[in-house]
Motif scaffolding. Structure first.
Motif, short mmCIF file in Angstrom:
data_model
loop_
_atom_site.label_atom_id
_atom_site.label_comp_id
_atom_site.label_asym_id
_atom_site.label_seq_id
_atom_site.Cartn_x
_atom_site.Cartn_y
_atom_site.Cartn_z
N LYS A 6 30.87 36.00 32.61
CA LYS A 6 31.20 36.35 33.99
C LYS A 6 32.63 36.86 34.10
O LYS A 6 32.91 37.81 34.83
CB LYS A 6 31.02 35.14 34.90
CG LYS A 6 29.58 34.76 35.13
CD LYS A 6 29.51 33.52 36.00
CE LYS A 6 28.10 32.98 36.10
NZ LYS A 6 28.05 31.72 36.88
N ALA A 8 34.33 38.32 31.67
CA ALA A 8 34.35 39.65 31.06
C ALA A 8 33.79 40.69 32.03
O ALA A 8 34.30 41.81 32.14
CB ALA A 8 33.56 39.64 29.76
N LEU A 9 32.72 40.32 32.77
CA LEU A 9 32.16 41.22 33.76
C LEU A 9 33.18 41.49 34.88
O LEU A 9 33.31 42.62 35.35
CB LEU A 9 30.88 40.63 34.35
CG LEU A 9 30.22 41.42 35.47
CD1 LEU A 9 29.79 42.80 34.97
CD2 LEU A 9 29.04 40.66 36.04
N LEU A 11 36.44 41.47 34.60
CA LEU A 11 37.44 42.41 34.07
C LEU A 11 36.88 43.82 34.00
O LEU A 11 37.60 44.79 34.30
CB LEU A 11 37.90 41.95 32.68
CG LEU A 11 38.78 40.70 32.65
CD1 LEU A 11 39.10 40.31 31.21
CD2 LEU A 11 40.06 40.93 33.43
N ALA A 12 35.61 43.95 33.63
CA ALA A 12 34.98 45.27 33.58
C ALA A 12 34.89 45.88 34.98
O ALA A 12 35.13 47.09 35.15
CB ALA A 12 33.60 45.17 32.95
N LEU A 13 34.58 45.08 35.99
CA LEU A 13 34.52 45.58 37.36
C LEU A 13 35.90 46.03 37.84
O LEU A 13 36.03 47.05 38.52
CB LEU A 13 33.95 44.51 38.29
CG LEU A 13 32.46 44.23 38.14
CD1 LEU A 13 32.08 42.99 38.93
CD2 LEU A 13 31.66 45.44 38.59
N ALA A 15 38.34 47.07 35.88
CA ALA A 15 38.63 48.31 35.15
C ALA A 15 37.84 49.48 35.74
O ALA A 15 38.36 50.60 35.82
CB ALA A 15 38.30 48.13 33.67
N ALA A 16 36.61 49.23 36.17
CA ALA A 16 35.81 50.29 36.78
C ALA A 16 36.44 50.76 38.09
O ALA A 16 36.44 51.97 38.40
CB ALA A 16 34.39 49.79 37.02
N GLY A 39 36.44 47.59 43.51
CA GLY A 39 36.44 47.00 42.16
C GLY A 39 37.15 45.67 42.15
O GLY A 39 36.69 44.71 41.51
N ALA A 43 35.36 42.14 41.37
CA ALA A 43 35.90 41.35 40.27
C ALA A 43 36.27 39.94 40.75
O ALA A 43 36.00 38.95 40.07
CB ALA A 43 37.12 42.04 39.66
N THR A 46 33.10 37.92 41.34
CA THR A 46 32.49 37.51 40.07
C THR A 46 33.33 36.43 39.40
O THR A 46 32.78 35.46 38.87
CB THR A 46 32.36 38.73 39.13
OG1 THR A 46 31.64 39.75 39.81
CG2 THR A 46 31.64 38.36 37.85
#
Length: 117
Positions: A6, A8-9, A11-13, A15-16, A39, A43, A46
């Motif tokens: 979660k 990592a997700l 952080l990806a959100l 970054a997106a 984003g 994030a 999440t």
């Protein structure tokens, strides 16, 4: 393990959202800023679902509550304190200037005999 995924997700959100700011370079600035904010919000939502995220948000709420309990100084107290700080700075500057000039006179004129002309 689920918390790590979660996070990592999250952080990806994030970054997106930042990537969206640059990918939407030809759009209006408000659209680009909204992409970053979306984003960031996704994030945060999440990350809040993780145990460390819950602890962080709980800590943040407690910190805000404690900040509300602080007794802030009045305008008069603030001005008085600021005045004392300025006065101390002036006194310290004069003291250091006098110490510097005294040592300069002692070393150059008395000890070494380098009279200024």
């Amino acid at each position: 393990m689920a918390d790590k995924l979660k996070f990592a997700l999250a952080l990806a959100l994030l970054a997106a959202g930042v990537a969206g700011f640059y990918l939407l370079g030809e759009q209006a600035l408000i659209v680009r800023v909204l992409a970053v904010l979306a984003g960031l919000a996704a994030a945060a939502a999440t990350a809040r679902a993780t145990e460390p995220g819950r602890q962080f948000f709980d800590f943040s709420k407690e910190a805000v509550n404690e900040a509300r309990k602080v007794v802030w100084p009045s305008r008069k107290e603030t001005l008085q304190t600021t005045g004392m700080v300025f006065a101390f700075v002036v006194v310290m500057a004069l003291f250091l200037w006098l110490a510097d000039k005294s040592l300069e006179w002692l070393l150059y004129d008395v000890v070494l005999g380098w009279k200024k002309s």
